[in-house]
Design an enzyme around this catalytic site. Structure first.
Site, PDB file in Angstrom:
ATOM      1  N   HIS A  56      64.483 -11.235  57.746  1.00  0.00           N
ATOM      2  CA  HIS A  56      63.719 -12.356  57.150  1.00  0.00           C
ATOM      3  C   HIS A  56      64.398 -12.731  55.819  1.00  0.00           C
ATOM      4  O   HIS A  56      63.852 -12.510  54.736  1.00  0.00           O
ATOM      5  CB  HIS A  56      62.275 -11.906  56.934  1.00  0.00           C
ATOM      6  CG  HIS A  56      61.293 -13.024  56.708  1.00  0.00           C
ATOM      7  ND1 HIS A  56      61.644 -14.362  56.769  1.00  0.00           N
ATOM      8  CD2 HIS A  56      59.960 -13.004  56.427  1.00  0.00           C
ATOM      9  CE1 HIS A  56      60.569 -15.101  56.526  1.00  0.00           C
ATOM     10  NE2 HIS A  56      59.541 -14.298  56.307  1.00  0.00           N
ATOM     11  N   GLN A 104      62.778 -14.983  52.899  1.00  0.00           N
ATOM     12  CA  GLN A 104      61.718 -14.282  52.177  1.00  0.00           C
ATOM     13  C   GLN A 104      62.308 -13.425  51.061  1.00  0.00           C
ATOM     14  O   GLN A 104      61.873 -13.490  49.904  1.00  0.00           O
ATOM     15  CB  GLN A 104      60.943 -13.381  53.161  1.00  0.00           C
ATOM     16  CG  GLN A 104      59.854 -12.550  52.503  1.00  0.00           C
ATOM     17  CD  GLN A 104      58.696 -13.386  52.037  1.00  0.00           C
ATOM     18  OE1 GLN A 104      58.139 -14.149  52.820  1.00  0.00           O
ATOM     19  NE2 GLN A 104      58.315 -13.278  50.772  1.00  0.00           N
ATOM     20  N   CYS A 143      55.046  -9.886  51.177  1.00  0.00           N
ATOM     21  CA  CYS A 143      55.504 -11.191  51.667  1.00  0.00           C
ATOM     22  C   CYS A 143      54.341 -12.050  52.166  1.00  0.00           C
ATOM     23  O   CYS A 143      54.475 -13.263  52.252  1.00  0.00           O
ATOM     24  CB  CYS A 143      56.530 -10.999  52.769  1.00  0.00           C
ATOM     25  SG  CYS A 143      55.914 -10.019  54.151  1.00  0.00           S
ATOM     26  N   ARG A 170      59.007 -19.427  47.412  1.00  0.00           N
ATOM     27  CA  ARG A 170      59.592 -19.739  48.728  1.00  0.00           C
ATOM     28  C   ARG A 170      60.008 -21.216  48.738  1.00  0.00           C
ATOM     29  O   ARG A 170      61.071 -21.571  49.230  1.00  0.00           O
ATOM     30  CB  ARG A 170      58.566 -19.515  49.863  1.00  0.00           C
ATOM     31  CG  ARG A 170      58.160 -18.089  50.151  1.00  0.00           C
ATOM     32  CD  ARG A 170      59.203 -17.273  50.872  1.00  0.00           C
ATOM     33  NE  ARG A 170      59.671 -17.804  52.137  1.00  0.00           N
ATOM     34  CZ  ARG A 170      59.137 -17.566  53.330  1.00  0.00           C
ATOM     35  NH1 ARG A 170      58.075 -16.796  53.439  1.00  0.00           N
ATOM     36  NH2 ARG A 170      59.666 -18.064  54.431  1.00  0.00           N
ATOM     37  N   ASP A 175      54.451  -4.518  53.448  1.00  0.00           N
ATOM     38  CA  ASP A 175      54.288  -5.557  54.479  1.00  0.00           C
ATOM     39  C   ASP A 175      53.374  -4.967  55.557  1.00  0.00           C
ATOM     40  O   ASP A 175      53.125  -3.750  55.581  1.00  0.00           O
ATOM     41  CB  ASP A 175      55.668  -5.939  55.043  1.00  0.00           C
ATOM     42  CG  ASP A 175      55.607  -7.054  56.090  1.00  0.00           C
ATOM     43  OD1 ASP A 175      54.608  -7.804  56.113  1.00  0.00           O
ATOM     44  OD2 ASP A 175      56.558  -7.173  56.889  1.00  0.00           O
ATOM     45  N   ARG A 217      62.419 -19.602  63.918  1.00  0.00           N
ATOM     46  CA  ARG A 217      61.672 -18.335  63.848  1.00  0.00           C
ATOM     47  C   ARG A 217      61.502 -17.850  65.282  1.00  0.00           C
ATOM     48  O   ARG A 217      60.897 -18.526  66.113  1.00  0.00           O
ATOM     49  CB  ARG A 217      60.306 -18.534  63.188  1.00  0.00           C
ATOM     50  CG  ARG A 217      59.397 -17.344  63.378  1.00  0.00           C
ATOM     51  CD  ARG A 217      58.161 -17.365  62.520  1.00  0.00           C
ATOM     52  NE  ARG A 217      58.475 -17.118  61.130  1.00  0.00           N
ATOM     53  CZ  ARG A 217      57.571 -16.758  60.210  1.00  0.00           C
ATOM     54  NH1 ARG A 217      56.297 -16.613  60.545  1.00  0.00           N
ATOM     55  NH2 ARG A 217      57.934 -16.543  58.964  1.00  0.00           N
TER      56      ARG A 217
HETATM   57  N1  NVA Z   1      56.933  -8.229  59.271  1.00  0.00           N
HETATM   58  C1  NVA Z   1      56.076  -9.366  59.423  1.00  0.00           C
HETATM   59  C2  NVA Z   1      56.438 -10.408  58.427  1.00  0.00           C
HETATM   60  C3  NVA Z   1      55.595 -11.644  58.463  1.00  0.00           C
HETATM   61  C4  NVA Z   1      56.012 -12.666  57.470  1.00  0.00           C
HETATM   62  C5  NVA Z   1      56.177  -9.887  60.838  1.00  0.00           C
HETATM   63  O1  NVA Z   1      57.286  -9.952  61.378  1.00  0.00           O
HETATM   64  O2  NVA Z   1      55.136 -10.216  61.421  1.00  0.00           O
HETATM   65  N1   CP Z   2      55.858 -14.556  54.577  1.00  0.00           N
HETATM   66  C1   CP Z   2      55.947 -15.394  55.644  1.00  0.00           C
HETATM   67  O1   CP Z   2      57.012 -15.628  56.207  1.00  0.00           O
HETATM   68  O2   CP Z   2      54.761 -15.945  55.989  1.00  0.00           O
HETATM   69  P1   CP Z   2      54.454 -16.816  57.299  1.00  0.00           P
HETATM   70  O3   CP Z   2      54.502 -15.870  58.483  1.00  0.00           O
HETATM   71  O4   CP Z   2      53.092 -17.357  57.058  1.00  0.00           O
HETATM   72  O5   CP Z   2      55.493 -17.874  57.436  1.00  0.00           O
END
Ligand code: NVA
Ligand code: CP
Length: 307
Positions: A130, A133, A265, A293, A225, A103
């Site tokens: 992502h 997800q 998500c 997930r 989101d 990540r």
């Molecule tokens: N769009 C959000 C998704 C988190 C799972 C982010 O990147 O923070």
């Molecule tokens: N939806 C998701 O990826 O959540 P986290 O940021 O908690 O991993």
């Protein structure tokens, strides 16, 4: 299936169908409480440059349940923070580990890691995409609605990593994806182009617009989101202003089908992109998404690391 899972674009429809069938099996195994450990002795390295609740826990638990192990690698603890190249790091990882979950911010970093690593690299979220997800979300829709072909997804909000992956996932699987975002916050143009091309082959509808009300008309699913993704915190005040008409609330969901399902998500910022009334309503399936997930990612792990 390719060595890595960085984007849904690289998956074939058959790969996705196989992931879903394996996830069905893994979900049954878990419900029956039986033991199934195809990844005995395998180790997943998990690099996190951003925070995470769901992704970290579901992958880590997933590895344990499949008989393997996971090592959490906070990026600040790795030598690449002090200048070791990604290519060298990838070679080292390949000697010790059986797979890497990453990540990070720049998507190119995940791509570089994948090119230099001999082991599978899985995208656990980048600024651009992502994929795990959205695969889990499509699986959740398949579980609820049966046939996913022609299902209309209305995504309301920021044209971010989740929206980009929705474009690729829906257009690949023959679903319709409508996205309403303010000017300047719409999805990545290159991804929209790719989605439009795939949509032609797969009979999907793809449209980017600015009007959330038009977007949700006749929708089977309303998805949203956060307005402020990880790394965008400095823009918070500006974003709260820009997105204020893009909230998923009772007034908006009334314009969709009566049977509409609400998805997010998570993590949610209640009172911003979605109201508590909506996310806590009987139409909401956000915690089914969370559960799935685990099953879908275990299927991905089994397919990539177990072969
Ligand atoms: N769009 C959000 C998704 C988190 C799972 C982010 O990147 O923070
Ligand atoms: N939806 C998701 O990826 O959540 P986290 O940021 O908690 O991993």
């Amino acid at each position: 299936m390719n060595k890595d899972l960085l984007t849904i674009y690289d998956l074939k429809r058959d790969d996705i169908e196989e992931i879903f069938q394996k996830a069905d099996h893994l979900k049954q195994v878990r419900e029956k409480g039986t033991t199934y450990q195809p990844l005995k002795g395998k180790i997943l390295g998990m690099i996190f440059k951003k925070t995470s609740t769901r992704t970290r826990i579901s992958f880590e638990v997933g590895m344990y349940q499949l008989g393997g192990n996971a090592i959490y690698l906070s990026s600040g603890d790795l030598q690449w923070e002090r200048g070791e190249s990604i290519a060298d790091t990838a070679k080292v990882f390949s000697q010790y580990l059986d797979g890497i979950l990453i990540r990070t911010f720049a998507h190119e970093e995940a791509e570089k890691l994948a090119v230099s690593a001999d082991i599978p690299v899985i995208n656990g979220l980048t600024d651009l995409l992502h994929p795990c997800q959205i695969l889990s979300d499509i699986y959740t829709i398949r579980e609820r609605l049966g046939d996913i072909k022609g299902v209309k997804i209305a995504y309301v909000g920021d044209g971010n990593n989740v929206a980009n992956s929705w474009l690729l996932g829906a257009s690949k699987m023959g679903m319709d994806i409508y996205i309403a975002s303010p000017q300047g916050y719409q999805p990545n143009k290159k991804i929209v182009e790719k989605a439009l091309l795939m949509a032609k082959d797969n009979g999907s509808g793809v449209e980017i617009m600015e009007d959330p009300y038009r977007c949700v008309k006749d929708a089977d699913i309303i998805y949203t989101d956060v307005w402020v993704s990880m790394g965008k915190e400095e823009e918070s005040e500006k974003r709260w202003e820009v997105f204020k008409d893009f909230q998923v609330n009772l007034d908006l969901i009334k314009r969709a089908k009566k049977s509409v399902l609400i998805m997010h998500c998570l993590p949610a910022h209640r009172g911003e992109e979605i109201t508590s009334e909506v996310i806590d309503s009987e139409r909401s399936i956000v915690f089914n998404q969370t559960e799935n997930r685990l099953h879908v990612q275990k299927a991905i792990l089994e397919m990539l690391i177990g072969r």
